[in-house]
Design an enzyme around this catalytic site. Structure first.
Site, PDB file in Angstrom:
ATOM      1  N   GLY A  11     -23.016 -14.837   9.059  1.00 21.64           N
ATOM      2  CA  GLY A  11     -23.482 -16.190   9.360  1.00 21.64           C
ATOM      3  C   GLY A  11     -22.325 -17.133   9.632  1.00 21.64           C
ATOM      4  O   GLY A  11     -21.276 -17.051   8.996  1.00 21.64           O
ATOM      5  N   ARG A  72     -24.274  -9.551  13.816  1.00 19.22           N
ATOM      6  CA  ARG A  72     -24.358  -8.495  12.812  1.00 19.22           C
ATOM      7  C   ARG A  72     -24.368  -7.159  13.549  1.00 19.22           C
ATOM      8  O   ARG A  72     -24.889  -7.061  14.653  1.00 19.22           O
ATOM      9  CB  ARG A  72     -25.609  -8.678  11.948  1.00 19.22           C
ATOM     10  CG  ARG A  72     -25.638 -10.069  11.292  1.00 19.22           C
ATOM     11  CD  ARG A  72     -26.685 -10.194  10.210  1.00 19.22           C
ATOM     12  NE  ARG A  72     -26.804 -11.574   9.749  1.00 19.22           N
ATOM     13  CZ  ARG A  72     -26.023 -12.153   8.870  1.00 19.22           C
ATOM     14  NH1 ARG A  72     -25.022 -11.475   8.333  1.00 19.22           N
ATOM     15  NH2 ARG A  72     -26.206 -13.403   8.506  1.00 19.22           N
ATOM     16  N   ASP A 103     -19.503 -11.591   2.218  1.00 23.76           N
ATOM     17  CA  ASP A 103     -19.299 -10.313   1.532  1.00 23.76           C
ATOM     18  C   ASP A 103     -19.544  -9.111   2.445  1.00 23.76           C
ATOM     19  O   ASP A 103     -18.840  -8.107   2.355  1.00 23.76           O
ATOM     20  CB  ASP A 103     -20.150 -10.227   0.267  1.00 23.76           C
ATOM     21  CG  ASP A 103     -21.642 -10.355   0.537  1.00 23.76           C
ATOM     22  OD1 ASP A 103     -22.028 -10.672   1.669  1.00 23.76           O
ATOM     23  OD2 ASP A 103     -22.413 -10.130  -0.407  1.00 23.76           O
ATOM     24  N   THR A 125     -18.402 -18.843   4.448  1.00 24.16           N
ATOM     25  CA  THR A 125     -19.848 -18.803   4.256  1.00 24.16           C
ATOM     26  C   THR A 125     -20.278 -20.072   3.548  1.00 24.16           C
ATOM     27  O   THR A 125     -19.595 -20.520   2.617  1.00 24.16           O
ATOM     28  CB  THR A 125     -20.296 -17.575   3.441  1.00 24.16           C
ATOM     29  OG1 THR A 125     -21.659 -17.727   3.047  1.00 24.16           O
ATOM     30  CG2 THR A 125     -19.448 -17.381   2.206  1.00 24.16           C
ATOM     31  N   ASP A 129     -20.714 -17.871  -2.376  1.00 25.84           N
ATOM     32  CA  ASP A 129     -21.108 -16.771  -3.265  1.00 25.84           C
ATOM     33  C   ASP A 129     -20.061 -15.657  -3.356  1.00 25.84           C
ATOM     34  O   ASP A 129     -20.390 -14.533  -3.746  1.00 25.84           O
ATOM     35  CB  ASP A 129     -22.445 -16.183  -2.811  1.00 25.84           C
ATOM     36  CG  ASP A 129     -22.385 -15.608  -1.398  1.00 25.84           C
ATOM     37  OD1 ASP A 129     -21.385 -15.853  -0.678  1.00 25.84           O
ATOM     38  OD2 ASP A 129     -23.343 -14.924  -1.005  1.00 25.84           O
ATOM     39  N   ARG A 171     -28.904 -17.964   0.262  1.00 24.88           N
ATOM     40  CA  ARG A 171     -29.244 -16.546   0.078  1.00 24.88           C
ATOM     41  C   ARG A 171     -29.578 -16.296  -1.386  1.00 24.88           C
ATOM     42  O   ARG A 171     -30.515 -16.890  -1.894  1.00 24.88           O
ATOM     43  CB  ARG A 171     -28.105 -15.649   0.578  1.00 24.88           C
ATOM     44  CG  ARG A 171     -28.555 -14.306   1.060  1.00 24.88           C
ATOM     45  CD  ARG A 171     -27.448 -13.523   1.702  1.00 24.88           C
ATOM     46  NE  ARG A 171     -26.240 -13.452   0.899  1.00 24.88           N
ATOM     47  CZ  ARG A 171     -25.279 -12.569   1.101  1.00 24.88           C
ATOM     48  NH1 ARG A 171     -25.364 -11.693   2.078  1.00 24.88           N
ATOM     49  NH2 ARG A 171     -24.205 -12.577   0.338  1.00 24.88           N
TER      50      ARG A 171
END
Length: 319
Positions: A11, A72, A103, A125, A129, A171
């Protein structure tokens, strides 16, 4: 080392362009050639890359998104795809790679490093996270976007005396919801890392209503569930008019804040330094305002954690 590559994957997040700029200009300062890979790992496999000069990254530090685009790529998850990517980089003479992403992107960088191709990860991101860094590139901008939305929704919530449920991205992480909820004075913040009690949320709304409060703001992280469904449950339980707003991809766009531009510049430059030092399979980050680096695989094995003191404070201030 004479040639390096840079790509963005997963993203997009505000500040990725500032990171690309830092990688390119730091590399050229040290007399390295830089190749930008379009469309992340998909472009790497396809050999979709171009040489970047100083002018290639001019006037991009303030732009959201990524000039290298992102995608992706399931093909890259297989060993055959990874080998194709390495062959393409060898064809261009690229000896090291900077990967800007989350990640999933880091797992790709780790896989290439394990195959003998040196990679450095830069955390980009909005979800914040990634363990091993206090902040990821784009989080601060997304946070301010959400906060601006909360402030605007509060105006109409007050005018109509309604309860509003606002669903944020993130997310499986609750950082955006927690930080924006605390800064925006939300009555309840619902995040994946902490169990919630719907009865207690309802009681808090009703207590406020009984003392004359004109509105309530509830923040729900997408990792918990649908904000629309939460609004239906709250309206049914409280009998108060309740509306839902799903902020969605608006949180990923926009001009990066000064903080994200500075963070991206520092992390991007450090990534180049690590390659020049002969390091591989590392991730750069910031902890207590110091630029640090960690083994990517060790970072990926650690769970994401929220600031528990901040969550406790949000509850104390929303009585």
């Amino acid at each position: 080392m004479k040639k390096i590559g840079v790509l963005t994957s997963g993203g997009d997040s505000p500040g990725m362009n500032a990171a690309i700029r830092a990688v390119v200009r730091k590399a050229i300062y040290h007399e390295l050639e830089v190749y930008g890979i379009n469309y992340g790992y998909a472009g790497l496999i396809a050999g979709d890359m171009r040489k970047l000069e100083l002018g290639s990254v001019g006037d991009i530090i303030h732009r959201g998104g990524t000039i290298l685009y992102t995608a992706r790529c399931n093909e890259f998850k297989a060993e055959e795809g990874q080998q194709k990517a390495i062959e393409q980089m060898k064809r261009y003479g690229i000896e090291g790679l900077v990967v800007i992403g989350g990640d999933g992107s880091f797992r790709g960088a780790a896989a290439l490093t394990q195959k003998g191709f040196p990679c450095i990860g830069v955390p980009g991101t909005i979800d914040n996270d990634i363990p091993g860094t206090d902040f990821t590139i784009g989080f601060n901008t997304a946070l301010n976007t959400v906060l601006d939305a909360i402030d605007k929704i509060r105006d109409t919530a007050t005018s109509h005396e309604r309860t509003y449920v606002i669903e944020t991205m993130g997310r499986n992480a609750g950082d955006i919801a927690l930080w924006a909820g605390l800064a925006g004075g939300a009555e309840s913040i619902i995040i994946p890392e902490v169990d919630y009690d719907m009865d207690e949320i309802v009681k808090r709304i009703l207590r406020g209503h009984e003392r004359g409060k004109k509105h309530s703001i509830i923040i729900v992280a997408e990792g918990v569930g649908s904000g629309i469904e939460f609004s239906k449950k709250i309206q049914e339980a409280t009998k108060l008019e309740t509306r839902a707003t799903v902020l969605g991809y608006i949180q990923r766009g926009g001009t990066p804040t000064a903080f994200d531009r500075m963070l991206a510049s520092r992390l991007g430059a450090r990534a180049v330094e690590l390659l020049l030092e002969g390091k591989a399979g590392r991730m750069v980050g910031i902890q207590q305002n110091k630029i640090v680096d960690h083994d990517i695989l060790e970072v990926l094995d650690k769970p994401h954690k929220i600031d528990e003191e901040m969550y406790k404070l949000s509850q104390e201030l929303s009585i």
